[in-house]
Write an enzyme that holds these catalytic residues in place. Structure first.
Site, short mmCIF file in Angstrom:
data_model
loop_
_atom_site.label_atom_id
_atom_site.label_comp_id
_atom_site.label_asym_id
_atom_site.label_seq_id
_atom_site.Cartn_x
_atom_site.Cartn_y
_atom_site.Cartn_z
N LYS A 179 0.85 -1.17 0.21
CA LYS A 179 -0.01 -0.11 -0.23
C LYS A 179 0.77 0.96 -0.05
O LYS A 179 1.27 1.76 1.23
CB LYS A 179 -1.82 0.19 1.36
CG LYS A 179 -2.15 1.11 1.54
CD LYS A 179 -1.91 2.51 1.27
CE LYS A 179 -2.41 2.50 2.09
NZ LYS A 179 -1.73 4.31 1.85
N GLU A 254 9.58 1.42 11.93
CA GLU A 254 10.46 2.10 11.53
C GLU A 254 9.51 3.45 10.76
O GLU A 254 8.67 4.28 9.94
CB GLU A 254 10.29 1.93 9.82
CG GLU A 254 11.22 0.45 9.48
CD GLU A 254 12.88 0.17 9.92
OE1 GLU A 254 13.57 1.26 10.43
OE2 GLU A 254 12.78 -0.53 9.62
N CYS A 288 13.91 10.15 7.66
CA CYS A 288 13.62 9.87 8.74
C CYS A 288 14.87 9.75 9.70
O CYS A 288 14.80 10.79 10.94
CB CYS A 288 12.92 8.58 8.87
SG CYS A 288 14.14 7.14 7.58
N GLU A 387 10.04 16.66 15.47
CA GLU A 387 10.10 15.64 13.96
C GLU A 387 9.55 16.89 12.88
O GLU A 387 8.35 17.21 13.30
CB GLU A 387 10.00 14.86 13.50
CG GLU A 387 10.70 14.79 12.63
CD GLU A 387 10.41 12.52 11.84
OE1 GLU A 387 8.81 12.60 12.12
OE2 GLU A 387 11.46 12.32 11.71
P1 NAD Z 1 1.97 8.35 8.19
O1 NAD Z 1 1.85 8.22 9.08
O2 NAD Z 1 0.82 9.35 7.77
O3 NAD Z 1 1.44 7.84 6.11
C1 NAD Z 1 2.56 6.53 6.24
C2 NAD Z 1 1.57 5.40 5.21
O4 NAD Z 1 0.96 5.61 5.78
C3 NAD Z 1 1.33 6.00 4.08
O5 NAD Z 1 0.93 4.90 3.12
C4 NAD Z 1 -0.35 5.84 4.59
O6 NAD Z 1 -1.39 6.11 3.47
C5 NAD Z 1 -0.59 5.02 5.62
N1 NAD Z 1 -1.23 4.83 6.61
C6 NAD Z 1 -2.30 6.38 6.79
N2 NAD Z 1 -2.95 6.40 8.33
C7 NAD Z 1 -3.00 4.37 7.95
C8 NAD Z 1 -3.95 4.01 9.10
N3 NAD Z 1 -4.73 4.25 9.58
N4 NAD Z 1 -3.91 2.89 8.80
C9 NAD Z 1 -2.93 1.69 7.85
N5 NAD Z 1 -2.16 3.45 7.22
C10 NAD Z 1 -2.15 3.89 7.61
O7 NAD Z 1 3.75 9.36 7.75
P2 NAD Z 1 4.04 10.15 6.21
O8 NAD Z 1 3.76 11.56 7.27
O9 NAD Z 1 3.91 9.82 5.18
O10 NAD Z 1 5.57 9.90 6.19
C11 NAD Z 1 6.43 10.58 7.22
C12 NAD Z 1 7.36 9.92 8.71
O11 NAD Z 1 7.38 8.55 8.12
C13 NAD Z 1 7.90 10.58 9.34
O12 NAD Z 1 7.79 11.03 11.25
C14 NAD Z 1 9.18 10.07 9.33
O13 NAD Z 1 10.36 10.53 10.09
C15 NAD Z 1 8.34 8.65 8.76
N6 NAD Z 1 9.45 7.41 8.21
C16 NAD Z 1 10.33 7.52 8.78
C17 NAD Z 1 11.28 5.67 7.41
C18 NAD Z 1 11.66 5.29 8.77
O14 NAD Z 1 12.33 4.49 7.90
N7 NAD Z 1 12.30 5.22 10.02
C19 NAD Z 1 11.59 5.93 6.56
C20 NAD Z 1 10.31 7.15 6.09
C21 NAD Z 1 10.01 8.38 6.89
#
Ligand code: NAD
Length: 485
Positions: A179, A254, A288, A387
């Site tokens: 997804k 992650e 991240c 963050e």
């Molecule tokens: P997000 O959590 O809003 O979204 C990430 C994914 O989760 C998207 O595909 C989204 O559609 C999905 N999602 C959202 N709500 C959901 C739910 N209720 N159930 C299941 N899936 C759902 O994050 P974002 O804003 O897209 O990304 C930024 C964040 O990701 C930052 O905090 C960043 O640090 C983190 N990040 C971490 C890593 C790592 O490897 N540690 C890498 C990249 C990004």
């Protein structure tokens, strides 16, 4: 460069076939460089997730499940070569979708190819053990796929995160339901096409774009999913872990970070400087493992700030296809969040040590924020704790090793850290005392390190992806004890 996207972006991939999602509805993708409508994508629903999980299970019970580990590995190597050949097209898609400068998108595409190469090569090298046990027994362990694995990825590094999670899961013989993020999923869709061209059996990889609270939530709740890999925010990570708990399945989280680089007075500053700045502004700070906190020992504090400031003033910001140093943020929403942090910095009187200039003539609806260096900042300040996910770094002075470690460990996160010192004893001491998943000494690899296990402690998550270690996470250990007398 091509002006149009060379495939139908409104489809889901289920069981080896592209089709409109069950609802037939679509979602808009916006080009953050100018705010224009880039494409429509399928608004996947619970019905699509159901079909995708069933297709994945059928693949496990069929052609995909029958392949040997070596055969799976060869397929991944073939896919790796296709991805590498398509690196330029993938980079352009990512530039338009994420707002990432083309060279950074190209690096991501090549990283995806390298993940597939690494995991393709490793597929037939993961093996169990024999265990000395009771008399008359032979006991051994087997590494088996979990089954259907769910992969939820964010918008900031779609290709790299697909590489590290889907690549490792496929290598171990799982069948995947991916997804991608609703803000950016063109390279995920392109990857699905390349996978079919490379001969991946139908259903081994299924892709359902859609909203997190719809398709994402349906995937996390599905009883047919045996393992979840989630990369994203802490808030959603908690929801995913709760959903996994309801089905009692393992989950890798992650999540975010507030990663520090510690610069001691004896450091080679010429070597450190590019890493200090690049690890903060790469992908417009939406990484991240961005080094969003720079901790500097007081005798060299002014010098480091001055030299970072010089670099900040030279940064070129502009549309992703212009391929400069920094592109736009992913969305107007993300831009507003980061501007909110800059307003908070202003309100609390933080000093702007340097700010890049936004050139005149940038598209009005582009999501640009000027890269900003704030110094000095106290470790407790909101901007040094939360963050920001934008091109903003804070510089914090410290006095000695204990103080540096206390500040570095003093947030809710623990993802990556960098240590700059020429003192060999201190390199080991500090690396051991830092509470995080990865430490780089005299270098810093934001997002990098295909071979290096990666993941967080505290609110940065748990479980490890990347490197060989990921293959253990994407497999289940079975013990077999045979009594033969
Ligand atoms: P997000 O959590 O809003 O979204 C990430 C994914 O989760 C998207 O595909 C989204 O559609 C999905 N999602 C959202 N709500 C959901 C739910 N209720 N159930 C299941 N899936 C759902 O994050 P974002 O804003 O897209 O990304 C930024 C964040 O990701 C930052 O905090 C960043 O640090 C983190 N990040 C971490 C890593 C790592 O490897 N540690 C890498 C990249 C990004």
């Amino acid at each position: 460069m091509a002006a149009t996207i060379p495939f139908d972006t409104t489809q889901v991939l289920i069981g080896g076939r592209w089709s409109p999602g069950a609802s037939g509805e679509t979602l808009p993708l916006i080009d953050p460089s100018d705010g224009s409508l880039l494409a429509q994508i399928a608004r996947g629903t619970a019905a699509d997730i159901d079909a995708a999980v069933a297709a994945a299970q059928a693949a496990l019970d069929g052609d995909w499940g029958r392949l040997t580990a070596a055969e799976r590995g060869r397929l991944l190597l073939k896919l790796s070569a296709r991805v590498a050949d398509a690196a330029d097209e993938l980079a352009e898609l990512e530039a338009r979708d994420v707002g990432k400068p083309v060279k950074q998108g190209r690096a991501d595409a090549l990283a995806l190819a390298r993940y597939l190469e690494f995991y393709g090569g490793a597929a037939d090298k993961v093996h169990g053990q024999t265990i000395p046990f009771a008399d008359g027994y032979t006991a051994l362990t087997l590494r088996e796929p979990h089954g259907v694995t769910g992969h939820i990825v964010p918008w900031n590094y779609p290709m790299q995160i697909i590489g590290r999670s889907v690549g490792a899961a496929l290598a171990m013989g799982n069948a995947c339901v991916l997804k991608p993020a609703e803000e950016a999923c063109l390279t995920a869709l392109a990857f699905g096409r390349l996978a079919l061209e490379a001969g991946l059996p139908a259903g081994a990889l299924n892709i359902v774009p859609g909203l997190g609270e719809e398709a994402g939530a349906a995937l996390t709740a599905h009883p047919g999913v045996a393992h979840l890999s989630f990369t994203g925010s802490v808030a959603v990570g908690r929801l995913v872990q709760a959903a996994a708990a309801r089905n009692t399945i393992p989950v890798t989280l992650e999540l975010g970070g507030k990663s520090p680089q510690l610069v001691f007075a004896d450091a080679d500053l010429d070597a450190a400087l590019p890493f200090l700045v690049n690890a903060g502004i790469q992908n417009a700070g939406q990484t991240c493992s961005a080094a969003s906190r720079i901790l500097v020992e007081r005798p060299v504090f002014d010098e480091v700030v001055a030299r970072m400031a010089e670099r900040y003033r030279a940064l070129r910001v502009g549309p992703a296809l212009d391929d400069l140093d920094v592109g736009p943020l992913i969305s107007a929403r993300q831009r507003d969040i980061v501007q909110g942090y800059l307003a908070a910095a202003h309100d609390s009187g933080l000093r702007i040590a340097a700010q890049a200039t936004l050139p005149p003539g940038l598209p009005e609806r582009g999501c640009y924020v000027p890269p900003t260096l704030l110094a000095p900042v106290t470790p407790e300040h909101r901007l040094a704790q939360e963050e920001i996910f934008g091109p903003v770094q804070v510089v914090i002075p410290f006095d000695g090793e204990d103080h540096a470690v206390a500040i570095a460990n003093g947030t809710n996160f623990g993802l990556v850290a960098g240590v700059w010192t020429r003192d060999g004893g201190r390199q080991f001491r500090v690396a051991k005392r830092l509470k995080c998943g990865q430490v780089f000494v005299n270098n810093y690899g934001a997002g990098g390190g295909i071979e290096l296990p990666f993941g967080g402690v505290k609110q940065s998550g748990h479980g490890r992806e990347k490197g060989f270690e990921a293959l253990y996470g994407f497999s289940a250990l079975k013990t077999v004890a045979i009594r033969h007398g």
